[in-house]
Design an enzyme around this catalytic site. Structure first.
Site, PDB file in Angstrom:
ATOM      1  N   TYR A 143       0.872  -1.121  -0.012  1.00 38.13           N
ATOM      2  CA  TYR A 143       0.071   0.053   0.122  1.00 38.13           C
ATOM      3  C   TYR A 143       0.983   1.279  -0.085  1.00 38.13           C
ATOM      4  O   TYR A 143       0.588   2.050  -0.696  1.00 38.13           O
ATOM      5  CB  TYR A 143      -1.095  -0.129   1.212  1.00 38.13           C
ATOM      6  CG  TYR A 143      -1.969   1.156   1.113  1.00 38.13           C
ATOM      7  CD1 TYR A 143      -3.122   0.949   0.427  1.00 38.13           C
ATOM      8  CD2 TYR A 143      -1.879   2.163   1.930  1.00 38.13           C
ATOM      9  CE1 TYR A 143      -4.076   2.142   0.624  1.00 38.13           C
ATOM     10  CE2 TYR A 143      -2.661   3.244   2.124  1.00 38.13           C
ATOM     11  CZ  TYR A 143      -3.982   3.163   1.406  1.00 38.13           C
ATOM     12  OH  TYR A 143      -4.961   4.074   1.305  1.00 38.13           O
ATOM     13  N   LYS A 187       0.919   4.036  -2.927  1.00 35.49           N
ATOM     14  CA  LYS A 187       0.482   5.415  -2.791  1.00 35.49           C
ATOM     15  C   LYS A 187       1.914   6.487  -2.820  1.00 35.49           C
ATOM     16  O   LYS A 187       1.685   7.372  -3.467  1.00 35.49           O
ATOM     17  CB  LYS A 187      -0.011   5.600  -1.389  1.00 35.49           C
ATOM     18  CG  LYS A 187      -1.458   4.816  -1.241  1.00 35.49           C
ATOM     19  CD  LYS A 187      -2.368   5.096  -1.996  1.00 35.49           C
ATOM     20  CE  LYS A 187      -3.800   4.581  -1.897  1.00 35.49           C
ATOM     21  NZ  LYS A 187      -4.583   5.177  -2.868  1.00 35.49           N
TER      22      LYS A 187
END
Ligand SMILES: NC(=O)c1ccc[n+]([C@@H]2O[C@H](COP(=O)([O-])OP(=O)(O)OC[C@H]3O[C@@H](n4cnc5c(N)ncnc54)[C@H](O)[C@@H]3O)[C@@H](O)[C@H]2O)c1
Length: 263
Positions: free
Chosen positions: A164, A168
């Protein structure tokens, strides 16, 4: 005399496409842009959720245009078809809210290649596919604005979020790269980096014990999680003419979480 944004609604008449539109932050963004007079295009992988979102939007904002298209952002062919459908319907695109995303909370040692690929495919590659399609449409009509939903975990890191955080952080870097490349096309590209926001995504993590709500509240200077509406307000600003000189920026909306070096 030209009508000011304030008089007409900041986004009056603009065509705004939101991905991950069926619920959560994307759904709240649609409310905010509908209030400002935008014409909406909703993209999501969840067909039933999209139909429900359109019905609610049309109840809450009588007369709002809400064109729906079912697609997965991780599939470049589906994304190309979806943008073709938006072009056929509206003939233009002014704002892309590149918001669809999933969480991936697992210890790095247990992260299967399929988990890694899924997070990167949806949270990073999906953002690129949509940016590219949007810029092709926008450049044909003199420009536009892209707001990519990253995360505060694109700027700082936390354990058990390797895929993640990498995705991001990739969105933040992609945003800057496209901003400098596409400024000449009249396209602004910014990233929006929320902290913890009360949505189904976060509720699911709290429910299975992957997040501790009271610890988050204690760690956040604002003393609470954010609301989807608060994030939507930042997207509305970044997409508006009030932010005409803002591009390549990653704006945090995290109640002070990343600024806080204490505890
Ligand atoms: N909620 C938070 O605390 C938080 C914090 C930081 C960043 N974000 C980011 O904000 C965005 C929205 O999060 P949310 O909390 O509203 O999540 P959510 O799970 O409530 O909603 C996400 C939406 O995206 C859709 N979606 C998922 N995969 C898709 C795909 N492959 N193609 C198209 N649509 C897809 C889902 O169907 C859903 O409607 C995500 O990018 C997330 O990473 C959320």
């Amino acid at each position: 005399m030209a009508i000011s944004e304030e008089a007409a609604g900041k986004h009056a008449g603009r065509v705004v496409l939101c991905t991950g539109a069926a619920q959560g932050i994307g759904r709240a963004m649609l409310d905010a842009f509908a209030e400002q007079g935008a014409r909406l295009a909703l993209l999501d992988i969840d067909a039933a959720g999209l139909a429900n979102a359109r019905e609610q939007l049309q109840q809450d904002h009588p007369g709002v245009e809400a064109f729906c298209v079912v697609a997965s952002v991780s599939d470049d062919v589906q994304v190309a078809r979806a943008f073709d459908a938006v072009r056929a319907h509206y003939g233009r695109l002014d704002v892309l809210l590149n918001n669809a995303g999933i969480s991936m909370n697992k210890p790095a040692l247990d992260l299967a290649p399929a988990d890694w690929r899924r997070a990167i495919d949806i949270d990073l590659s999906g953002v690129f596919y949509c940016c590219q399609q949007a810029a092709r449409l926008m450049s044909a009509s003199g420009g536009g604005v892209i707001v990519n939903t990253a995360s505060m975990y694109g700027v700082v890191a936390a354990p058990e979020r390797a895929a993640y955080c990498a995705a991001k952080a990739g969105v933040v870097a992609l945003t800057k790269s496209l901003a400098v490349e596409w400024a000449a096309l009249g396209i602004r590209v910014n990233a929006l980096c929320p902290g913890y926001v009360r949505t189904a995504l976060v509720d699911a993590l709290i429910a299975r014990g992957a997040l501790d709500e009271s610890r988050i509240q204690a760690r956040t200077p604002a003393g609470r999680l954010g609301t989807p509406k608060e994030v939507a307000g930042v997207a509305c600003f970044l997409a508006s003419d009030a932010a005409a000189y803002v591009t390549g920026h990653a704006m945090l909306a995290d109640g002070g979480w990343t600024a806080n070096g204490y505890l």
